[in-house]
Write an enzyme that holds these catalytic residues in place. Sequence first.
Site, PDB file in Angstrom:
ATOM      1  N   SER A 148       0.835  -1.198   0.000  1.00  0.00           N
ATOM      2  CA  SER A 148       0.000   0.000   0.000  1.00  0.00           C
ATOM      3  C   SER A 148       0.877   1.258   0.000  1.00  0.00           C
ATOM      4  CB  SER A 148      -0.968  -0.059   1.187  1.00  0.00           C
ATOM      5  OG  SER A 148      -1.988   0.891   1.029  1.00  0.00           O
ATOM      6  N   ASP A 224     -10.100  -5.376  -3.265  1.00  0.00           N
ATOM      7  CA  ASP A 224      -9.439  -4.402  -2.392  1.00  0.00           C
ATOM      8  C   ASP A 224     -10.306  -3.144  -2.320  1.00  0.00           C
ATOM      9  OD1 ASP A 224      -7.728  -2.291  -1.492  1.00  0.00           O
ATOM     10  OD2 ASP A 224      -5.978  -3.480  -2.076  1.00  0.00           O
ATOM     11  N   HIS A 257      -7.503  -5.880   0.868  1.00  0.00           N
ATOM     12  CA  HIS A 257      -6.300  -5.070   1.121  1.00  0.00           C
ATOM     13  C   HIS A 257      -5.491  -5.585   2.319  1.00  0.00           C
ATOM     14  CE1 HIS A 257      -4.063  -1.381   0.332  1.00  0.00           C
ATOM     15  NE2 HIS A 257      -4.106  -1.046   1.608  1.00  0.00           N
TER      16      HIS A 257
HETATM   17  N1  LIG Z   1      -8.339   3.301   7.989  1.00  0.00           N
HETATM   18  C1  LIG Z   1      -7.992   1.949   7.758  1.00  0.00           C
HETATM   19  C2  LIG Z   1      -6.905   1.845   6.740  1.00  0.00           C
HETATM   20  C3  LIG Z   1      -5.584   1.428   7.227  1.00  0.00           C
HETATM   21  C4  LIG Z   1      -5.077   0.210   6.484  1.00  0.00           C
HETATM   22  O1  LIG Z   1      -5.797  -0.507   5.783  1.00  0.00           O
HETATM   23  N2  LIG Z   1      -3.812  -0.010   6.674  1.00  0.00           N
HETATM   24  C5  LIG Z   1      -3.176  -1.109   6.007  1.00  0.00           C
HETATM   25  C6  LIG Z   1      -2.073  -0.547   5.157  1.00  0.00           C
HETATM   26  S1  LIG Z   1      -2.707   0.689   4.049  1.00  0.00           S
HETATM   27  C7  LIG Z   1      -2.592  -2.055   7.040  1.00  0.00           C
HETATM   28  O2  LIG Z   1      -1.676  -2.792   6.736  1.00  0.00           O
HETATM   29  N3  LIG Z   1      -3.096  -2.018   8.283  1.00  0.00           N
HETATM   30  C8  LIG Z   1      -2.522  -2.739   9.383  1.00  0.00           C
HETATM   31  C9  LIG Z   1      -2.779  -4.207   9.437  1.00  0.00           C
HETATM   32  O3  LIG Z   1      -3.672  -4.717   8.731  1.00  0.00           O
HETATM   33  O4  LIG Z   1      -2.083  -4.890  10.221  1.00  0.00           O
HETATM   34  C10 LIG Z   1      -7.693   1.325   9.092  1.00  0.00           C
HETATM   35  O5  LIG Z   1      -7.220   2.021  10.007  1.00  0.00           O
HETATM   36  O6  LIG Z   1      -7.944   0.122   9.229  1.00  0.00           O
END
Ligand SMILES: N[C@@H](CCC(=O)N[C@@H](CS)C(=O)NCC(=O)O)C(=O)O
Length: 280
Positions: A148, A224, A257
Amino acid sequence: MDIISENRAFGGRHIRYSHASKVTNCTMTFAVFLPPFASKDNPVPVLYWLSGLTCTDENFMQKAGAMKLAAQLGMAIVAPDTSPRGDDVADAPDGAYDLGLGAGFYVDATQAPYAKHYQMYSYITQELPELIESNLPVTRERAISGHSMGGHGAIMIGLRNPRRYTSVSAFSPVSNPTDCPWGHKAFGAYLGEDKSTWQTYDSAELLRSEKHEVPLLVEQGNDDQFLQEQLKPEALVNAAQQSDSQLTLNMHDGYDHSYFFIASFIDEHLEFHASHLGLI
Ligand SMILES: N[C@@H](CCC(=O)N[C@@H](CS)C(=O)NCC(=O)O)C(=O)O
């Protein structure tokens, strides 16, 4: 470097470090996985993993399931934090998740109040590898990948520094940050309104600008939630076609995603990097 924690994993070691960064002017944290038998006499190449919005050094190491195969391949993995941290580090005014803490976007900020600490491009490309290569049993052979916001970081950094990275890959990258809401917000805040500086941090623009030879692999889920508005992998495909650069983009039905998607295809990316690093 100070050790925060150390755990044996798959015959190797997972270690979290903190260190004083001259580049970001604060204490930075990163995690490293060292495969079994990595030693001064047997240094190993490094895959750098750049994480996405809201992440720290911990998400990838705990959720991606990469350490078992990395141990077998003899590859170290370094997972840095996604922004500077600390009480005096500016955050988004409203505490938003897509700017400020956890959202450094891998650029060198030029604008107040961010410029003092948000120097993630220089940190990832210069200070961090120098620190790792002088303190850990690794070679100077590097690959780079990310997710991302970190997929944007990996492709952008790999294209800008082709001699420093043997191969580049990404999951669900923010492909064209100068043309999506996350990129507009972050680049506007960190780089200011002069959009000519934005181009130098935009993967699709960099890929379009000249023929690139670095091996480039991208994974993307069709389900996604950020695909159409933020990620836009078609911008990478068009750019690669225009510059006659090599790009492999794999689309996957039903994947979203999350780290469930990353964990499903991380082995292919480790093998891709291992083959270019000469490990297999
Ligand atoms: N606003 C959303 C978007 C954040 C999001 O999807 N982050 C991704 C990267 S863009 C991620 O890897 N989140 C942490 C995880 O899943 O461990 C949230 O806070 O869940």
